[in-house]
Scaffold this motif. Structure first.
Motif, PDB file in Angstrom:
ATOM      1  N   ALA A  21      14.123   3.839  -0.118  1.00  0.00           N
ATOM      2  CA  ALA A  21      12.775   3.542  -0.619  1.00  0.00           C
ATOM      3  C   ALA A  21      12.157   2.354   0.108  1.00  0.00           C
ATOM      4  CB  ALA A  21      12.822   3.285  -2.124  1.00  0.00           C
ATOM      5  N   LEU A  22      12.941   1.308   0.325  1.00  0.00           N
ATOM      6  CA  LEU A  22      12.424   0.146   1.053  1.00  0.00           C
ATOM      7  C   LEU A  22      12.177   0.499   2.516  1.00  0.00           C
ATOM      8  CD1 LEU A  22      14.656  -2.643  -0.530  1.00  0.00           C
ATOM      9  CD2 LEU A  22      12.178  -2.385  -0.791  1.00  0.00           C
ATOM     10  N   GLY A  23      13.027   1.355   3.074  1.00  0.00           N
ATOM     11  CA  GLY A  23      12.811   1.804   4.445  1.00  0.00           C
ATOM     12  C   GLY A  23      11.547   2.632   4.578  1.00  0.00           C
ATOM     13  N   MET A  24      11.297   3.512   3.613  1.00  0.00           N
ATOM     14  CA  MET A  24      10.081   4.325   3.651  1.00  0.00           C
ATOM     15  C   MET A  24       8.843   3.456   3.484  1.00  0.00           C
ATOM     16  SD  MET A  24      10.964   7.920   1.734  1.00  0.00           S
ATOM     17  CE  MET A  24       9.256   8.431   1.982  1.00  0.00           C
ATOM     18  N   ALA A  25       8.928   2.469   2.582  1.00  0.00           N
ATOM     19  CA  ALA A  25       7.792   1.558   2.414  1.00  0.00           C
ATOM     20  C   ALA A  25       7.510   0.826   3.717  1.00  0.00           C
ATOM     21  CB  ALA A  25       8.089   0.561   1.287  1.00  0.00           C
ATOM     22  N   ALA A  26       8.574   0.400   4.405  1.00  0.00           N
ATOM     23  CA  ALA A  26       8.402  -0.300   5.683  1.00  0.00           C
ATOM     24  C   ALA A  26       7.781   0.613   6.734  1.00  0.00           C
ATOM     25  CB  ALA A  26       9.748  -0.834   6.169  1.00  0.00           C
ATOM     26  N   ALA A  27       8.237   1.866   6.780  1.00  0.00           N
ATOM     27  CA  ALA A  27       7.688   2.819   7.749  1.00  0.00           C
ATOM     28  C   ALA A  27       6.209   3.068   7.489  1.00  0.00           C
ATOM     29  CB  ALA A  27       8.473   4.132   7.688  1.00  0.00           C
ATOM     30  N   LEU A  80      10.182  -7.434  -1.901  1.00  0.00           N
ATOM     31  CA  LEU A  80      10.858  -6.642  -0.880  1.00  0.00           C
ATOM     32  C   LEU A  80       9.997  -5.450  -0.464  1.00  0.00           C
ATOM     33  CD1 LEU A  80      14.498  -6.663  -2.331  1.00  0.00           C
ATOM     34  CD2 LEU A  80      13.646  -7.946  -0.349  1.00  0.00           C
ATOM     35  N   GLY A  81       9.338  -4.838  -1.426  1.00  0.00           N
ATOM     36  CA  GLY A  81       8.481  -3.698  -1.112  1.00  0.00           C
ATOM     37  C   GLY A  81       7.302  -4.077  -0.239  1.00  0.00           C
ATOM     38  N   GLY A 128      22.491   3.038  -7.295  1.00  0.00           N
ATOM     39  CA  GLY A 128      21.115   2.966  -6.790  1.00  0.00           C
ATOM     40  C   GLY A 128      20.952   2.303  -5.443  1.00  0.00           C
ATOM     41  N   LYS A 129      22.054   1.994  -4.767  1.00  0.00           N
ATOM     42  CA  LYS A 129      21.954   1.301  -3.465  1.00  0.00           C
ATOM     43  C   LYS A 129      21.204   2.132  -2.438  1.00  0.00           C
ATOM     44  CE  LYS A 129      26.312   0.967  -2.691  1.00  0.00           C
ATOM     45  NZ  LYS A 129      26.679   1.857  -3.810  1.00  0.00           N
ATOM     46  N   THR A 130      21.619   3.383  -2.267  1.00  0.00           N
ATOM     47  CA  THR A 130      20.981   4.225  -1.246  1.00  0.00           C
ATOM     48  C   THR A 130      19.538   4.526  -1.606  1.00  0.00           C
ATOM     49  OG1 THR A 130      23.084   5.204  -0.537  1.00  0.00           O
ATOM     50  CG2 THR A 130      21.091   6.452  -0.065  1.00  0.00           C
ATOM     51  N   HIS A 131      19.259   4.709  -2.896  1.00  0.00           N
ATOM     52  CA  HIS A 131      17.876   4.925  -3.321  1.00  0.00           C
ATOM     53  C   HIS A 131      17.010   3.746  -2.883  1.00  0.00           C
ATOM     54  CE1 HIS A 131      14.975   6.485  -6.623  1.00  0.00           C
ATOM     55  NE2 HIS A 131      14.304   5.691  -5.790  1.00  0.00           N
ATOM     56  N   LEU A 132      17.472   2.538  -3.186  1.00  0.00           N
ATOM     57  CA  LEU A 132      16.710   1.351  -2.802  1.00  0.00           C
ATOM     58  C   LEU A 132      16.611   1.218  -1.291  1.00  0.00           C
ATOM     59  CD1 LEU A 132      17.983  -1.317  -5.364  1.00  0.00           C
ATOM     60  CD2 LEU A 132      15.673  -0.391  -5.184  1.00  0.00           C
ATOM     61  N   HIS A 188      13.776  11.812   0.833  1.00  0.00           N
ATOM     62  CA  HIS A 188      12.710  10.856   0.564  1.00  0.00           C
ATOM     63  C   HIS A 188      12.895  10.240  -0.825  1.00  0.00           C
ATOM     64  CE1 HIS A 188       9.674  12.554   3.717  1.00  0.00           C
ATOM     65  NE2 HIS A 188      10.806  12.138   4.240  1.00  0.00           N
ATOM     66  N   LYS A 189      12.869   8.922  -0.870  1.00  0.00           N
ATOM     67  CA  LYS A 189      12.954   8.179  -2.123  1.00  0.00           C
ATOM     68  C   LYS A 189      11.847   7.131  -2.123  1.00  0.00           C
ATOM     69  CE  LYS A 189      16.838   9.961  -3.787  1.00  0.00           C
ATOM     70  NZ  LYS A 189      16.924  10.659  -5.100  1.00  0.00           N
ATOM     71  N   ARG A 190      11.250   6.925  -3.281  1.00  0.00           N
ATOM     72  CA  ARG A 190      10.170   5.950  -3.403  1.00  0.00           C
ATOM     73  C   ARG A 190      10.558   4.859  -4.381  1.00  0.00           C
ATOM     74  NH1 ARG A 190       6.160   6.961   0.469  1.00  0.00           N
ATOM     75  NH2 ARG A 190       6.003   9.224   0.761  1.00  0.00           N
ATOM     76  N   LEU A 191      10.010   3.668  -4.167  1.00  0.00           N
ATOM     77  CA  LEU A 191      10.239   2.592  -5.122  1.00  0.00           C
ATOM     78  C   LEU A 191       9.663   2.954  -6.490  1.00  0.00           C
ATOM     79  CD1 LEU A 191       9.491  -0.582  -2.965  1.00  0.00           C
ATOM     80  CD2 LEU A 191      11.720   0.190  -3.810  1.00  0.00           C
ATOM     81  N   SER A 192       8.583   3.723  -6.495  1.00  0.00           N
ATOM     82  CA  SER A 192       7.968   4.126  -7.759  1.00  0.00           C
ATOM     83  C   SER A 192       8.872   5.060  -8.558  1.00  0.00           C
ATOM     84  CB  SER A 192       6.616   4.806  -7.498  1.00  0.00           C
ATOM     85  OG  SER A 192       6.782   5.937  -6.657  1.00  0.00           O
ATOM     86  N   ASP A 193       9.845   5.691  -7.884  1.00  0.00           N
ATOM     87  CA  ASP A 193      10.774   6.586  -8.567  1.00  0.00           C
ATOM     88  C   ASP A 193      11.988   5.845  -9.116  1.00  0.00           C
ATOM     89  OD1 ASP A 193       9.149   8.722  -7.802  1.00  0.00           O
ATOM     90  OD2 ASP A 193      10.224   8.966  -5.900  1.00  0.00           O
ATOM     91  N   PHE A 194      12.122   4.582  -8.770  1.00  0.00           N
ATOM     92  CA  PHE A 194      13.299   3.816  -9.168  1.00  0.00           C
ATOM     93  C   PHE A 194      13.052   3.137 -10.509  1.00  0.00           C
ATOM     94  CE2 PHE A 194      16.096   0.086  -9.130  1.00  0.00           C
ATOM     95  CZ  PHE A 194      17.303   0.679  -8.800  1.00  0.00           C
TER      96      PHE A 194
END
Length: 266
Positions: free
Chosen positions: A132-138, A104-105, A125-129, A82-88
């Motif tokens: 994170a964007l996938g989790m935001a979408a979900a 994007l978020g 940071g590619k996979t993090h983003l 799990h990665k969040r945009l807030s962690d980036f």
């Protein structure tokens, strides 16, 4: 509906609790079943009306259902972690404006069926983003699936061997967002490349793909054995796309060094 005042039954606390438990179970309201007594106590202390209490407990049921729905969407996406945009830390990528990341978020590009391509060296940071964007979408209610390119090609190859390819392609086509990681990490054989192209084509201009690659587009010909196929893939993934270059400086290494500097003894 009878406009007359409804008849009510005078129940003691134990009988009322038993009735709430039974009816909430019958109606499929687990939060009401588990939390009604606690909300009733809080409502009494706050001198809420019966209608206000009912609104509170039903709102709690809706909130909990939405929470479970978000968790289910995230689990169905199969993120490796799990990665969040807030962690980036966006300051690591000065070429990525905060407004772009916020856009994007928000997920509007997914509703529009637009692609997203993240390009950069390993550790930037590619996979993090991507996650994170996938989790935001979900969490926004979109159907999302994360998969590496190699794993997807293996899944498609096995499906083709089992004569289940159409079913699997259709399953991927129904996703709102496909997060495709590690394009360019492995060389694809002609069959695998063609199967991957089917997935990309099935989603073209209809549903979003977010992909990450450590190779610039000019080097994708080494991943796809047919130069024409490589050009077709690039064409489909870049049309109306959001292309973000994460650069060459390792985000992961910089973060590790920063942490070590903080924890190092004086």
């Amino acid at each position: 509906m009878n406009p007359a005042t409804p008849a009510v039954t005078a129940l003691g606390e134990d009988a009322a609790q038993a009735a709430v438990t039974a009816t909430a179970r019958a109606l499929g309201l687990p939060t009401v079943r588990e939390e009604a007594a606690r909300y009733a106590t809080a409502a009494a202390k706050a001198h809420l009306t019966h209608l206000a209490f009912l609104a509170e407990v039903l709102s709690a049921e809706c909130d909990e259902r939405e929470h479970r729905r978000r968790l289910r969407r995230i689990n169905e996406a199969r993120f490796p972690r799990h990665k969040r945009l807030s962690d980036f830390d966006p300051t690591r990528l000065p070429d990525l404006p905060a407004a772009t990341l916020a856009h994007l978020g928000a997920g509007g590009w997914i509703k529009a069926g637009e692609p997203l391509v993240l390009l950069g060296d390993s550790g930037t940071g590619k996979t993090h983003l991507l996650i994170a964007l996938g989790m935001a979408a979900a969490e926004q209610g979109h159907r999302v699936r994360y998969v590496t390119t190699a794993a997807l090609v293996n899944e498609l190859t096995e499906a083709a061997d089992d004569k289940q390819l159409s079913r699997v392609v259709n399953r991927f086509a129904r996703l709102d967002l496909l997060c495709l990681d590690e394009i360019g990490y492995v060389h694809l054989d002609p069959r695998g490349a063609e199967l991957l192209f089917q997935i990309i084509t099935a989603r073209e201009e209809r549903a979003s793909i977010a992909c990450a690659s450590n190779a610039p587009f000019s080097e994708w010909g080494t991943t796809f054995p047919d130069p024409r196929l490589a050009a077709a893939v690039v064409d489909r993934l870049t049309f109306n796309a959001h292309v973000i270059n994460t650069g060459t400086q390792s985000y992961r290494l910089a973060t590790t060094r920063a942490r070590q500097e903080v924890t190092a003894p004086a």
